[in-house]
Design an enzyme around this catalytic site. Structure first.
Site, PDB file in Angstrom:
ATOM      1  CG  ASP A 264     -30.307  29.296  -1.331  1.00 22.21           C
ATOM      2  OD1 ASP A 264     -30.061  29.057  -0.135  1.00 22.21           O
ATOM      3  OD2 ASP A 264     -29.746  28.700  -2.267  1.00 22.21           O
TER       4      ASP A 264
ATOM      5  CE1 TYR B 155     -22.818  23.895  -4.785  1.00 19.50           C
ATOM      6  CE2 TYR B 155     -24.661  23.636  -3.311  1.00 19.50           C
ATOM      7  CZ  TYR B 155     -23.699  23.085  -4.105  1.00 19.50           C
ATOM      8  OH  TYR B 155     -23.617  21.750  -4.221  1.00 19.50           O
TER       9      TYR B 155
ATOM     10  CG  HIS C  60     -28.690  22.496  -6.477  1.00 16.94           C
ATOM     11  ND1 HIS C  60     -28.297  23.399  -5.535  1.00 16.94           N
ATOM     12  CD2 HIS C  60     -27.663  21.625  -6.615  1.00 16.94           C
ATOM     13  CE1 HIS C  60     -27.070  23.090  -5.125  1.00 16.94           C
ATOM     14  NE2 HIS C  60     -26.663  22.010  -5.748  1.00 16.94           N
TER      15      HIS C  60
ATOM     16  CG  PHE D  90     -50.685  30.325  -6.389  1.00 16.93           C
ATOM     17  CD1 PHE D  90     -50.789  30.701  -5.059  1.00 16.93           C
ATOM     18  CD2 PHE D  90     -49.726  30.947  -7.180  1.00 16.93           C
ATOM     19  CE1 PHE D  90     -49.943  31.669  -4.518  1.00 16.93           C
ATOM     20  CE2 PHE D  90     -48.877  31.916  -6.649  1.00 16.93           C
ATOM     21  CZ  PHE D  90     -48.987  32.279  -5.320  1.00 16.93           C
TER      22      PHE D  90
HETATM   23 CU   LIG Z   1     -24.993  21.055  -5.326  1.00 16.56          CU
END
Ligand SMILES: [Cu+2]
Ligand SMILES: *[C@@H]1O[C@H](CO)[C@@H](O)[C@H](O)[C@H]1NC(C)=O
Ligand SMILES: *[C@@H]1O[C@H](CO)[C@@H](O)[C@H](O)[C@H]1NC(C)=O
Ligand SMILES: *[C@@H]1O[C@H](CO)[C@@H](O)[C@H](O)[C@H]1NC(C)=O
Ligand SMILES: *[C@@H]1O[C@H](CO)[C@@H](O)[C@H](O)[C@H]1NC(C)=O
Ligand SMILES: *[C@@H]1O[C@H](CO)[C@@H](O)[C@H](O)[C@H]1NC(C)=O
Ligand SMILES: *[C@@H]1O[C@H](CO)[C@@H](O)[C@H](O)[C@H]1NC(C)=O
Ligand SMILES: *[C@@H]1O[C@H](CO)[C@@H](O)[C@H](O)[C@H]1NC(C)=O
Ligand SMILES: *[C@@H]1O[C@H](CO)[C@@H](O)[C@H](O)[C@H]1NC(C)=O
Ligand SMILES: *[C@@H]1O[C@H](CO)[C@@H](O)[C@H](O)[C@H]1NC(C)=O
Length: 783
Positions: free
Chosen positions: A390, A471, A521, A664
Site C-alpha cells: 500500500d 479499506y 493484512h 539487511f
Molecule cells: Cu481485510
C-alpha cells in the site's frame, strides 16, 4: 485499490507560463507559511479550532524531521526543472511518454546528525529532499529517486542509491501505459458487450476494469489479468461487485502492437481467444453463474427497525477543563504528562513520530508505519494475483480529513498534514487528531475491608485514518501514564471480494454471487528504540518448564523458571513468537542496570490480535518485496543506509525491489548496538456476512504495546492526581483523599459538543510548477 491511479494525473487548468517565481526558502526554522490565511480564504477557519484555549509550548529544538514546507517543495521542483538532463515536463501537462516529478518529500535525516543537533553538540542537519521522477520518455520507462539539496543552499541532485539494496535507485516501470492499455481493455470489452450483457446483466459502461497488482511476469512477457467490477451509484462499493469474467492480457513493452488478449475465463472455464469464447456462448455452452448485482446491501446507511432508546443521544466525551497537553503547532511537538515527541507526515507512510521521550529520556528515536501488505488468495487469477503494497499508493494522500465528533472527540486537537505529489502541495486540514481520553477501564485499583484505591486510565491518543482504496486503516499511537505506548491498527471499509464460483476453499459464500475473498493484512512498523542511549540489546526472557531438585525436598518437582537469553546477531534476528507467549522481548541497555542489578528496558508485546505475519511465506506476487512480513518481529542494526524496510516503488518490480529487506541481515552483532525493531501487526481476514457492507473495527484490530520493564523503580502512573483513596469503617467513610485533583465544576453546553457536520471539508491544493502559493484551490482528488 487498482481503482486508484498512481502517477500523472492532470488536475486543474493548464497554465501557459513556466516562469516560477523564485521561492523563499528557509532551511530549518521555516516559519508558518500562508496556511492560516488560505484556510480563511477558503472558508476553513471554522473547521480547525486549534487556536482555542489549548496550551501552547515551544519545542526545545526545531523539528528536523518536519515535512517539506510548500516553499521548500517548490524550490526543489523548480531546481529539478532547471536540470536539462532530466528533460522534465511539468506534471500538469504530462503524459505517459514524458519525464515528470511524482513525489517530493523530506529525505531520510541521518540519525547521528539529528541526535547531535538535539543534544546541542551539532548544527541542525541541512534539509534534503527525496524526489521521485517517472522517466516515461524512453522505451524502458523507470522511476528513480533523487537526493536533492541542501534546500536553501547550493542545490545538487544525485541518484538516491545508498538507501536501496540493489545499489541503484532506478526501478523499471512495467505499467507505464496504464491509460492507453485501459482504452484497449474498454474496446475489447465493447467487442463482447452482447456476451457481457447476457452473462453479467450489465453494459460495459456499468463496469470498471482492473485486476492483479503487482503485474505478473511469465516467460519474458508482462502479464495482466483483468476483471469487471460493477460501479455503484452513490457508494464506493465496487469492490463488492466483482463480476466473475476475467481476461488475460499481454501488456509487454511500449508498442501497442505488442499488446493483446491472451484468453477469457468465466465460471472456471478458460477460452483461449475471443472467437472461442463467443463460439461457446453462441452454442449455449456457457454455464451461467449467479449474477452479482448491487442493491441496498452494498450501502452503509442504517437499515432495520430502531433499536430500543437508540435514537436518543449516546454518552459523549467532554473535556471539562480544556486541553491538558501542550502543542507547538509550528514544530509539531507535543508534551503530555511526562511524554514529549515530534510529529511528521510523509506521502509514503503518513504519520510518523520522532524522539519520543519519557521523563526526559529518549525511549524511541523513531516510530511509524513502513508498509502494509494485503495478500489475497482465490481460485481466480485476479484474487490469486493480488498482493498490495500500500505504500505504493501512499498513506499520506489518502489520510482524508477526520470527522470531528466521530473519528475523534469534538474537543480533539487537529493538525493539518501536507504532502507534495504531481507538483501540487495538498493539505488535509484535519488529517491528524490528538486527544486525551478516558480509556474506559482503570489503570489501577485495590480494595480491602478498610480502604479502596483507584486510578483513572487517562491516555493521549494520536490518530490518523488512511483510506487506501477500499479499506480504511485507522492508526493510533496511545500514550499511558504508566510509561507504556501502544500502536493500534483498526480496519474498516469495503472488503475486496471475489465472485462466487467454485471457490469454497478460499473463503465463505457471503451473498448471491459473492465470495469473501480470504486475505492477510500485515502492517509493518519501525520502532527505533534507544534505551538510555543507543547501545541496546534485545533480551529474550522466557518462562520455561523445568524439573528441579530442591535442597529441602527429596523428589524433583515440575515447575517453571525464567530463562534469560539475549539476541546475539542478525543471523538470529528474524523472530517468531512462541505460541503461548512465554517469551518477553525487552530492549535493554545491559550497561544501564538499576540498583538491584536489573537492566532497564522497554518490553515489546503484541496486545490485541493473534496474527503476526503472512501465511504465504514465498509469495509469487511479492517475491523479494515481502521479507519484512514473514515473521512477527525483526531486529537489525540501525544504519542510515537502511532507513526503510520497503520502498513504495518496490511494487513496480517485486522480483528486484529497490529494498529487499533480507539484505539487511548480514550477521552483524546486535549486542549493545543501536537496534531497530521491525514489528508486525497482522490480521488473517476471511470475510463473513458481517463484513457486509463494511468491516467492523470491533474485531478487525491489532496492537503492539511497548512498556517499561524494570525501567523505573515503580509504576509511573502513581504520579497522576487522577486517583482516589477512600478509607471506610463498615458503613461509614472515614477519609477521602483526592491528591490535589480539582473537582469538576460548571455547566456543559451539550449542543457545543456536537460538530456541525456541514463543516467537513476536502483538501486544499497549491500548485508547485509554476509555483502559485497565493491561489490555493479545493481538490480532494488524491494523486
Ligand atoms: Cu481485510
Ligand atoms: C474556537 O475556540 C475559541 C476559543 O476557545 C472559541 O471561542 C470558539 O467558539 C471556537 N470555535 C469553534 C468553531 O469551535
Ligand atoms: C525529452 O522528453 C520528450 C517528451 O517529453 C521526448 O519527446 C524527448 O525525446 C526527450 N528528449 C530526450 C533527449 O530524451
Ligand atoms: C554551486 O555549485 C556549483 C557546482 O558544484 C559550483 O560550480 C558553484 O560555484 C556553486 N555556487 C556557489 C554559490 O557556491
Ligand atoms: C477504441 O475504440 C474507439 C472507437 O472505436 C477508437 O476511436 C479508438 O481508437 C480505440 N482505441 C484503441 C486504443 O484502440
Ligand atoms: C438485470 O438487471 C436489472 C436492473 O439493472 C434487473 O431489473 C434484472 O432483474 C436483472 N436481471 C437478472 C437476470 O438478474
Ligand atoms: C533533560 O535532559 C537534558 C539532557 O538531555 C538536560 O539538559 C535537561 O536539563 C533535562 N531536563 C530536565 C527537566 O531534567
Ligand atoms: C529424604 O529422604 C530420606 C530417606 O528416606 C529422609 O531421611 C529425609 O528426611 C528426606 N529428606 C527430606 C528433606 O524430606
Ligand atoms: C456511622 O455514622 C453514623 C452517623 O454519623 C453513626 O450514627 C454510626 O454510629 C456510624 N457507624 C459506625 C460503625 O461508626
Ligand atoms: C473551496 O471550498 C469552500 C467550501 O466549499 C468554498 O467556500 C471556497 O470558495 C472554495 N475555494 C475554491 C478556491 O474553490
Amino acid at each position: 485499490m487498482k481503482a486508484i491511479s498512481v502517477g500523472l494525473c492532470i488536475l486543474g487548468a493548464l497554465s501557459s507560463s513556466f516562469a516560477a517565481p523564485a521561492p523563499k526558502v528557509n532551511a530549518v526554522h521555516h516559519p508558518k507559511l500562508s496556511r492560516p490565511q488560505f484556510r480563511k480564504r477558503n472558508g476553513y477557519s471554522n473547521a480547525v479550532n486549534v487556536t482555542s484555549t489549548a496550551p501552547i509550548t515551544s519545542a526545545p529544538k526545531a523539528n528536523v524531521w518536519a515535512s517539506l514546507s510548500n516553499d521548500e517543495a517548490a524550490s526543489v521542483i523548480s531546481f529539478l526543472h532547471d536540470q536539462p538532463s532530466l528533460n522534465l515536463t511539468a506534471a500538469q501537462g504530462s503524459g505517459e511518454w514524458d519525464n515528470a516529478i511524482l513525489v517530493v518529500d523530506l529525505a531520510h535525516v541521518n540519525k547521528g546528525e539529528a541526535m547531535s543537533y538535539l543534544s546541542g553538540t551539532g548544527p541542525a542537519p541541512d534539509r534534503y529532499a527525496k524526489a521521485t521522477i517517472s522517466f516515461g520518455a524512453t522505451e524502458e520507462p523507470y522511476y528513480q529517486d533523487f537526493y536533492v539539496g541542501p534546500i536553501g543552499g547550493n542545490m545538487t541532485y544525485t541518484s538516491y542509491d545508498w538507501v536501496t539494496t540493489t545499489g541503484t535507485a532506478k526501478i523499471r516501470n512495467y505499467d507505464a501505459d496504464y491509460s492507453r492499455q485501459y482504452e484497449r481493455w474498454f474496446n475489447l470489452s465493447m467487442e463482447v458487450e452482447d456476451i457481457i450483457q447476457d452473462l453479467l446483466n450489465a453494459t460495459v459502461a456499468d463496469l470498471d476494469i482492473w485486476g492483479i497488482d503487482p503485474l505478473w511476469h511469465e516467460e519474458g512477457r508482462v502479464i495482466n489479468w483483468l476483471t469487471y467490477w460493477r460501479q455503484v451509484d452513490g457508494f464506493d462499493a465496487s469492490t463488492l461487485q466483482p463480476q466473475g469474467l476475467f481476461f488475460k492480457w499481454d501488456g509487454t513493452g511500449r508498442d501497442p502492437s505488442g499488446w493483446g488478449l491472451i484468453g477469457w475465463l468465466y465460471n472456471d472455464v478458460y477460452y483461449a481467444s475471443t472467437e472461442e469464447f463467443r463460439a461457446a456462448w453462441q452454442a449455449g455452452k456457457i454455464e451461467k453463474a449467479t449474477p452479482n448485482m448491487g442493491g441496498d446491501w452494498v450501502t452503509t446507511d442504517k437499515t432495520g427497525p430502531d433499536l430500543p432508546f437508540d435514537t436518543l443521544p449516546p454518552p459523549v466525551q467532554i473535556q471539562p477543563a480544556g486541553q491538558r497537553f501542550a502543542v507547538d503547532e509550528e514544530q509539531k511537538y507535543v508534551e503530555w504528562g511526562d511524554f514529549t515527541f515530534y510529529i511528521t507526515f510523509t506521502r509514503d507512510t503518513g504519520l510518523r513520530l520522532f524522539n519520543i521521550k519519557f521523563k526526559n529520556e529518549t525511549i524511541l528515536y523513531e516510530l511509524g508505519l513502513q508498509e502494509a501488505i494485503a495478500h489475497y488468495a482465490g481460485n481466480d487469477p485476479v484474487q490469486s494475483g493480488i498482493g498490495y503494497l500500500d505504500s505504493y499508493y501512499g498513506f499520506g494522500p489518502w489520510s482524508f480529513n477526520l470527522v470531528k465528533g466521530m473519528d475523534c472527540p469534538t474537543y480533539a486537537h487537529f493538525l493539518p498534514a501536507t504532502w507534495h505529489a504531481d507538483e501540487l502541495s495538498k493539505t488535509h486540514p484535519m488529517a491528524i487528531c490528538l486527544f486525551e481520553s478516558d480509556m474506559g477501564y482503570l489503570m489501577q485499583r485495590h480494595s480491602s475491608s478498610e480502604y479502596v484505591s483507584a486510578t483513572k486510565n487517562i491516555g493521549l491518543v494520536v490518530r490518523t485514518v488512511a483510506t487506501v482504496g477500499n479499506y480504511d486503516y485507522s492508526f493510533d499511537y496511545t500514550f499511558y501514564h504508566d510509561g507504556s505506548l501502544e500502536t493500534t491498527v483498526r480496519a474498516s471499509g469495503y472488503i475486496q471480494s471475489a465472485y462466487y464460483s467454485k471457490n469454497d476453499d478460499y473463503g465463505y459464500h457471503i451473498h448471491d454471487g459473492l465470495s469473501g475473498s480470504m486475505h492477510d493484512h500485515v502492517l509493518t512498523f519501525k520502532a527505533d528504540f534507544d534505551i538510555m542511549g543507543t547501545a541496546n540489546t534485545l533480551a529474550m526472557h522466557s518462562v520455561v518448564p523445568a524439573e528441579v531438585k530442591y535442597s529441602w525436598a527429596n523428589a524433583t518437582r515440575s515447575t517453571m523458571k525464567l530463562d534469560k537469553k539475549y539476541l546475539e546477531n542478525e543471523d538470529q534476528s528474524k523472530i517468531g513468537y512462541d505460541h503461548n507467549g512465554q517469551t518477553m522481548y525487552v530492549v535493554v541497555n545491559k550497561d544501564s542496570v538499576n540498583k538491584f542489578g536489573e537492566q532497564r528496558g522497554y518490553r515489546i508485546s503484541p496486545k490485541i490480535g493473534g496474527a503476526h505475519h503472512l501465511t504465504i511465506q514465498e509469495s509469487p506476487n511479492l517475491h523479494n518485496a515481502q521479507h519484512f512480513a514473514t515473521h512477527p518481529l525483526y531486529v537489525t542494526k540501525q544504519k542510515d543506509t537502511e532507513p526503510n524496510c520497503a520502498n513504495p516503488y518496490n511494487n513496480l518490480d517485486t522480483r528486484q525491489p529497490l529494498v529487499d529487506f533480507n539484505k539487511f541481515f548480514d550477521g552483524e552483532s546486535l549486542v549493545q548496538e543501536d537496534l531497530v525493531i521491525w514489528a508486525n501487526i497482522a490480521m488473517h481476514h476471511v470475510p463473513i456476512t458481517g463484513d457486509l457492507p463494511t468491516t467492523t473495527m470491533s474485531f478487525a484490530q491489532g496492537s503492539l504495546v511497548f512498556s517499561p520493564h524494570n525501567y523505573l523503580y515503580h509504576d509511573a502512573s502513581r504520579q497522576t492526581a487522577q486517583q482516589i483513596r477512600i478509607r471506610y469503617n463498615n458503613e461509614n467513610v472515614t477519609e477521602v483523599e483526592t491528591f490535589g485533583a480539582k473537582p469538576m465544576e460548571g455547566m456543559v453546553d451539550l449542543a457545543a459538543t456536537a460538530f456541525d457536520l456541514w463543516d467537513y471539508t476536502g483538501d486544499v491544493a497549491v500548485r508547485k510548477f509554476p509555483y502559485d502559493p497565493l491561489n490555493p484551490f479545493n481538490d480532494t482528488v488524491s494523486i
